[in-house]
Design an enzyme around this catalytic site. Structure first.
Site, mmCIF file in Angstrom:
data_model
loop_
_atom_site.group_PDB
_atom_site.id
_atom_site.type_symbol
_atom_site.label_atom_id
_atom_site.label_comp_id
_atom_site.label_asym_id
_atom_site.label_seq_id
_atom_site.Cartn_x
_atom_site.Cartn_y
_atom_site.Cartn_z
ATOM 1 N N ASP A 8 41.349 32.397 36.446
ATOM 2 C CA ASP A 8 42.107 33.366 35.666
ATOM 3 C C ASP A 8 43.421 33.629 36.412
ATOM 4 O O ASP A 8 43.559 33.286 37.593
ATOM 5 C CB ASP A 8 41.281 34.642 35.518
ATOM 6 C CG ASP A 8 42.038 35.768 34.859
ATOM 7 O OD1 ASP A 8 42.583 35.561 33.763
ATOM 8 O OD2 ASP A 8 42.113 36.865 35.460
ATOM 9 N N ASP A 10 46.176 36.829 35.789
ATOM 10 C CA ASP A 10 46.472 38.235 36.075
ATOM 11 C C ASP A 10 45.237 38.924 36.662
ATOM 12 O O ASP A 10 44.158 38.902 36.060
ATOM 13 C CB ASP A 10 46.880 38.972 34.801
ATOM 14 C CG ASP A 10 48.152 38.424 34.178
ATOM 15 O OD1 ASP A 10 49.148 39.135 34.156
ATOM 16 O OD2 ASP A 10 48.130 37.260 33.718
ATOM 17 N N ASP A 168 38.297 37.996 37.169
ATOM 18 C CA ASP A 168 38.183 39.394 37.603
ATOM 19 C C ASP A 168 37.578 40.301 36.550
ATOM 20 O O ASP A 168 37.510 41.510 36.768
ATOM 21 C CB ASP A 168 39.565 39.945 37.991
ATOM 22 C CG ASP A 168 40.467 40.165 36.776
ATOM 23 O OD1 ASP A 168 40.470 39.314 35.860
ATOM 24 O OD2 ASP A 168 41.175 41.186 36.740
#
Length: 221
Positions: A8, A10, A168
């Site tokens: 991922d 951001d 995240d």
């Protein structure tokens, strides 16, 4: 075949919250609204510009008119594109870990719901683009994470074989489960839920641990 690690963006590779929230506050100030505290909206990074805009207006004096949202979002994106890496930086340990993985022959890709155009601007700006053999952002296909198809597209572009998701958020866990692979979550990202409640195979507080953790999971230990 070496494993493929799919990251991922951001909240995982790059702390993009300062510039995203800076763009949001630029729109609020233009509209005569007070700026919002970064701590109040940091958890909304990763849910898209529309969600951030709606919540920021709600917090700063009342909801935005629905008819005005497209123009407000366009203004947000225009500002963000011009300031995409003013304060955004890779999280501590990211560059060293990626360099280690690359030296070991690990194949790496990015899978994000950040629009492809913005992803393609950000990664070179923070000097991370050279680590990845495949970079997939939102808009490349008609479907996004957590649809397993986008995960498989990235892996296929890297040549197939064993793979692992690193993110995240709950979206990254759902993507991994849909794709039938294991997932590592970092604890310093943007999820509004407690990260250890999201069902990852492993949660780490330090990006530097990812090469060893990935090897352990891929070896089934």
């Amino acid at each position: 075949m070496s494993p493929a690690l799919i990251f991922d963006l951001d909240g995982t590779l790059v702390d993009t919250a300062p510039d995203l929230l800076g763009a949001l506050n630029a729109v609020l100030l233009r509209e005569g609204r007070p700026a919002v505290n970064h701590a109040d909206l940091r958890h909304l990074v990763g849910f898209g510009a529309r969600t951030m805009m709606i919540e920021a207006f709600r917090m700063s004096g009342g909801p935005a008119e629905e008819s005005r949202l497209p123009g407000l979002i366009d203004a947000f994106i225009a500002h963000y594109k011009k300031h995409i890496a003013v304060a955004s930086r890779p999280f501590p340990g990211v560059e060293t870990a990626l360099a280690t993985l690359k030296a070991d022959g690990t194949r790496m890709g990015v899978l994000t719901n950040k629009p492809q155009e913005l992803t393609d601007l950000l990664l070179p700006a923070v000097e991370l683009d050279g680590y990845f053999g495949a970079i997939h952002g939102a808009g490349r296909y008609s479907y996004n994470k957590p649809d397993a198809r986008v995960f498989h597209h990235v892996v296929e572009e890297l040549g197939g074989g064993p793979a692992l998701m690193i993110g995240d958020s709950a979206t990254d866990v759902a993507t991994a489960r849909a794709a039938g692979v294991k997932v590592i979550l970092v604890s310093f990202g943007y999820t509004p839920q407690p990260v250890r409640s999201l069902g990852a195979d492993v949660v780490t507080d330090h990006f530097s641990e990812i090469p060893a953790l990935a090897q352990r999971l891929l070896n089934g230990t």
